[in-house]
Design an enzyme around this catalytic site. Structure first.
Site, PDB file in Angstrom:
ATOM      1  N   HIS A 197       0.892  -1.445  -0.063  1.00 31.14           N
ATOM      2  CA  HIS A 197       0.100   0.027   0.023  1.00 31.14           C
ATOM      3  C   HIS A 197       0.742   1.249  -0.019  1.00 31.14           C
ATOM      4  O   HIS A 197       0.560   2.456  -0.436  1.00 31.14           O
ATOM      5  CB  HIS A 197      -1.029   0.056   1.081  1.00 31.14           C
ATOM      6  CG  HIS A 197      -0.354  -0.050   2.564  1.00 31.14           C
ATOM      7  ND1 HIS A 197       0.324  -0.949   2.969  1.00 31.14           N
ATOM      8  CD2 HIS A 197      -0.366   0.993   3.512  1.00 31.14           C
ATOM      9  CE1 HIS A 197       0.899  -0.608   4.418  1.00 31.14           C
ATOM     10  NE2 HIS A 197       0.632   0.816   4.413  1.00 31.14           N
ATOM     11  N   ASP A 198       2.247   1.185   0.570  1.00 29.38           N
ATOM     12  CA  ASP A 198       2.858   2.426   0.759  1.00 29.38           C
ATOM     13  C   ASP A 198       4.029   2.573  -0.412  1.00 29.38           C
ATOM     14  O   ASP A 198       5.098   3.024  -0.071  1.00 29.38           O
ATOM     15  CB  ASP A 198       3.344   2.599   2.054  1.00 29.38           C
ATOM     16  CG  ASP A 198       2.334   3.504   2.837  1.00 29.38           C
ATOM     17  OD1 ASP A 198       1.604   4.368   2.286  1.00 29.38           O
ATOM     18  OD2 ASP A 198       2.547   3.239   4.109  1.00 29.38           O
TER      19      ASP A 198
ATOM     20  N   LYS B 208       5.918   5.501  -1.291  1.00 30.07           N
ATOM     21  CA  LYS B 208       6.640   6.377  -0.548  1.00 30.07           C
ATOM     22  C   LYS B 208       8.083   6.420  -0.921  1.00 30.07           C
ATOM     23  O   LYS B 208       9.054   7.249  -0.792  1.00 30.07           O
ATOM     24  CB  LYS B 208       6.814   5.910   0.761  1.00 30.07           C
ATOM     25  CG  LYS B 208       5.476   6.258   1.673  1.00 30.07           C
ATOM     26  CD  LYS B 208       5.446   5.879   3.049  1.00 30.07           C
ATOM     27  CE  LYS B 208       4.100   6.338   3.816  1.00 30.07           C
ATOM     28  NZ  LYS B 208       4.160   5.964   5.188  1.00 30.07           N
TER      29      LYS B 208
ATOM     30  N   HIS C 230       2.165  10.423  -2.569  1.00 32.21           N
ATOM     31  CA  HIS C 230       2.877   8.723  -2.852  1.00 32.21           C
ATOM     32  C   HIS C 230       1.643   8.008  -3.017  1.00 32.21           C
ATOM     33  O   HIS C 230       1.859   6.812  -3.549  1.00 32.21           O
ATOM     34  CB  HIS C 230       3.215   8.538  -1.194  1.00 32.21           C
ATOM     35  CG  HIS C 230       2.143   8.053  -0.359  1.00 32.21           C
ATOM     36  ND1 HIS C 230       1.659   8.882   0.508  1.00 32.21           N
ATOM     37  CD2 HIS C 230       1.595   6.785   0.238  1.00 32.21           C
ATOM     38  CE1 HIS C 230       1.038   8.456   1.307  1.00 32.21           C
ATOM     39  NE2 HIS C 230       0.764   7.176   0.951  1.00 32.21           N
TER      40      HIS C 230
ATOM     41  N   HIS D 264      -6.021   4.145  -0.022  1.00 33.34           N
ATOM     42  CA  HIS D 264      -5.991   3.598   1.454  1.00 33.34           C
ATOM     43  C   HIS D 264      -5.841   4.913   2.425  1.00 33.34           C
ATOM     44  O   HIS D 264      -6.049   4.704   3.529  1.00 33.34           O
ATOM     45  CB  HIS D 264      -4.948   2.650   1.921  1.00 33.34           C
ATOM     46  CG  HIS D 264      -3.528   3.543   1.788  1.00 33.34           C
ATOM     47  ND1 HIS D 264      -2.862   3.772   0.454  1.00 33.34           N
ATOM     48  CD2 HIS D 264      -2.736   3.753   2.683  1.00 33.34           C
ATOM     49  CE1 HIS D 264      -1.739   4.401   0.748  1.00 33.34           C
ATOM     50  NE2 HIS D 264      -1.619   4.306   2.199  1.00 33.34           N
ATOM     51  N   HIS D 265      -5.860   6.150   1.940  1.00 33.25           N
ATOM     52  CA  HIS D 265      -5.801   7.346   2.801  1.00 33.25           C
ATOM     53  C   HIS D 265      -7.328   8.109   2.342  1.00 33.25           C
ATOM     54  O   HIS D 265      -7.458   9.046   3.149  1.00 33.25           O
ATOM     55  CB  HIS D 265      -4.755   8.354   2.591  1.00 33.25           C
ATOM     56  CG  HIS D 265      -3.514   7.633   3.179  1.00 33.25           C
ATOM     57  ND1 HIS D 265      -3.431   7.784   4.450  1.00 33.25           N
ATOM     58  CD2 HIS D 265      -2.322   7.442   2.629  1.00 33.25           C
ATOM     59  CE1 HIS D 265      -2.001   7.356   4.690  1.00 33.25           C
ATOM     60  NE2 HIS D 265      -1.470   7.057   3.717  1.00 33.25           N
TER      61      HIS D 265
ATOM     62  N   ASP E 194      -4.561  -0.855   8.918  1.00 29.83           N
ATOM     63  CA  ASP E 194      -3.257  -0.262   9.050  1.00 29.83           C
ATOM     64  C   ASP E 194      -3.276   0.904   9.941  1.00 29.83           C
ATOM     65  O   ASP E 194      -2.254   0.716  11.006  1.00 29.83           O
ATOM     66  CB  ASP E 194      -3.170   0.344   7.478  1.00 29.83           C
ATOM     67  CG  ASP E 194      -1.725   1.292   7.378  1.00 29.83           C
ATOM     68  OD1 ASP E 194      -1.000   0.694   7.982  1.00 29.83           O
ATOM     69  OD2 ASP E 194      -1.922   2.147   6.606  1.00 29.83           O
TER      70      ASP E 194
END
Length: 208
Positions: free
Chosen positions: A67-68, A71, A96, A122-123, A151
């Site tokens: 998911h990240d 970054k 990101h 996801h944010h 998360d």
């Protein structure tokens, strides 16, 4: 027999790619590395409770650690800042989500399509206050709604340079307060009604 061998080799290659991309997204982070795999376990459990078929829960478990991934494109001075980010830095940090999506979408398989979907969304928040697209409610893909809850729950129970680990009971209580704001109420309810399953997952990972 050869088809079985090819399928097994493909699965191993795909899992290796997941591992590398998951670790890459946290390469410059300060967590233990176990976070993304423990969080994926929570996501699998929650997806199962939400009625997902086993094949799809297994796919989400592999998609969640990536998911990240985006970054890796965030400058260190922003990613590692031990202070509140400036408004301009926060704009960069938010990118990101798109970067992860663009990287993972190139995988061209159902797994990486789901991973790209999660990375992008996801944010997002149930009430529309998230990013990058301010999606509201069911506009947010369910995969991302599940990963968001998993998360946050795991992040709260981790030790970080800027905070102590929360007790799991306190982290669970926080999720309840964010029902209808950050998180989908139905998922929070499933989490609350099956809290012991998540406690057991936490306990298993504490032994690793």
């Amino acid at each position: 027999h050869l088809d079985l061998v090819r399928a097994e080799n493909l699965e191993k290659s795909q899992r290796a790619a997941v591992f590398m991309l998951g670790e890459a997204g946290h390469y410059n982070d300060t967590d233990t590395g176990l976070h993304i795999w423990r969080m994926a376990d929570y996501a699998r459990e929650l997806a199962s409770l939400a009625g997902w078929e086993p094949e799809m829960t297994a796919r989400l478990e592999l998609a969640a650690p990536m998911h990240d991934t985006g970054k890796i494109g965030i400058p260190d001075e922003i990613l590692k800042a031990k202070r509140k980010l400036t408004e301009d830095e926060w704009v960069v940090m938010k990118t990101h989500a798109w970067m992860g999506h663009d990287i993972l979408k190139r995988g061209g398989t159902p797994l990486f399509d789901m991973a790209a979907e999660v990375a992008l969304n996801h944010h997002e928040r149930w009430d529309g206050s998230g990013y990058p697209s301010s999606l509201v409610g069911e506009q947010i893909p369910e995969s991302a709604r599940i990963v968001a809850l998993a998360d946050v729950f795991d992040a709260l129970t981790m030790v970080r340079p800027y905070k102590d680990a929360w007790q799991v009971e306190d982290a669970a209580e926080y999720l309840l307060t964010e029902s209808g704001r950050h998180f989908e109420p139905r998922l929070v309810e499933l989490f609350k009604n099956n809290i012991e399953a998540f406690y057991r997952i936490k306990e298993v990972w504490s032994l690793k």
